[in-house]
Design a protein around this motif. Sequence first.
Motif, mmCIF file in Angstrom:
data_model
loop_
_atom_site.group_PDB
_atom_site.id
_atom_site.type_symbol
_atom_site.label_atom_id
_atom_site.label_comp_id
_atom_site.label_asym_id
_atom_site.label_seq_id
_atom_site.Cartn_x
_atom_site.Cartn_y
_atom_site.Cartn_z
ATOM 1 N N ALA A 269 0.828 -1.203 0.000
ATOM 2 C CA ALA A 269 0.000 0.000 0.000
ATOM 3 C C ALA A 269 0.866 1.258 0.000
ATOM 4 O O ALA A 269 2.004 1.257 0.487
ATOM 5 N N GLU A 270 0.318 2.336 -0.534
ATOM 6 C CA GLU A 270 1.025 3.615 -0.567
ATOM 7 C C GLU A 270 1.137 4.190 0.841
ATOM 8 O O GLU A 270 0.200 4.113 1.637
ATOM 9 N N THR A 271 2.294 4.757 1.144
ATOM 10 C CA THR A 271 2.491 5.435 2.418
ATOM 11 C C THR A 271 2.287 6.931 2.226
ATOM 12 O O THR A 271 2.921 7.553 1.375
ATOM 13 N N TRP A 272 1.408 7.505 3.017
ATOM 14 C CA TRP A 272 1.088 8.923 2.921
ATOM 15 C C TRP A 272 1.995 9.744 3.820
ATOM 16 O O TRP A 272 2.597 9.228 4.774
ATOM 17 N N GLN A 273 2.050 11.049 3.554
ATOM 18 C CA GLN A 273 2.724 11.992 4.431
ATOM 19 C C GLN A 273 1.688 12.580 5.397
ATOM 20 O O GLN A 273 0.529 12.796 5.018
ATOM 21 N N PRO A 274 2.076 12.853 6.641
ATOM 22 C CA PRO A 274 1.104 13.364 7.616
ATOM 23 C C PRO A 274 0.460 14.683 7.187
ATOM 24 O O PRO A 274 -0.711 14.925 7.494
ATOM 25 N N GLU A 275 1.191 15.522 6.464
ATOM 26 C CA GLU A 275 0.624 16.798 6.013
ATOM 27 C C GLU A 275 -0.540 16.579 5.047
ATOM 28 O O GLU A 275 -1.525 17.338 5.062
ATOM 29 N N ASP A 276 -0.426 15.546 4.210
ATOM 30 C CA ASP A 276 -1.504 15.251 3.263
ATOM 31 C C ASP A 276 -2.735 14.713 3.988
ATOM 32 O O ASP A 276 -3.874 15.048 3.635
#
Length: 272
Positions: free
Chosen positions: A215-222
């Motif tokens: 799965a894709e790992t997101w950035q907390p800001e997004d």
Amino acid sequence: MKEFQGKHAIITGGSSGIGLATAQLLASQGAHISIVARSPSKLELAKTEIEAAKVRSEQRVNVIEADVADRDRAEAAMEKAIELGGLPHLLVTSAGIAHPGYFLELSPQIFEETMAVNYFGSLYCVRAVLPAMLQQKTGHLVLISSGAGLIGLYGYTAYSASKFALRGFAESLRPELKGTEVNISIVYPPDTDTPQLAAENKTKPPETKAITQSAETWQPEDVAREILRGVLNKSFAITPGLEMSLLQRLHSAIAPGLYWYLDRLAANARSN
């Protein structure tokens, strides 16, 4: 997002990860911020980062040391936040822990601690803040769950259970708040690049790593931007990304096929 200007937001787990990113984004929109976390040093560092995001000199940034798993301390922290920052417009319960592992290798203490922080830590704060929101006839509760709160994942028997509990709590409280002008949202973030994820990776079984790395790992800001967008839209379920949106809407229908796929990943990991 001028809707947040001058409003007071309380964020648990606000010293790192999604909580900190949400606090910074709210500060950049003119909000007053109160963050709650366990580590004094991390709180002070986070305060500096949030202060740097402010757009008005009169914005207040308060830091409160507390373990939200302790009911008395959680309630006292909410009272102090209201005393320092004023009546709350927004509560984000982002404090959370995760300790992946094989079920029989995880101690009962890990299950108890995970439920205490992730579930009861949110519940205590909501109970302490909700009366003030009802009194002022405005407010928004935001509970941070997880994709693991929509479908149980290999290696997450402790974590998934706590996040499922949050989902049940939010779904049950939602109709009680109808007509009160207080809204509630539950957030199902995908894997996000946070200190918690780094800690999880240290104890993940190989099968869990095989499943989560797909799965894709997101950035907390997004994720923070998706949270505030959902708050503005008064969305009950906030699902960053297509995968979480589909899982939230269709998890029961697609569960058999998804279980087959995840079981296959786990079996392949064991055979390697």
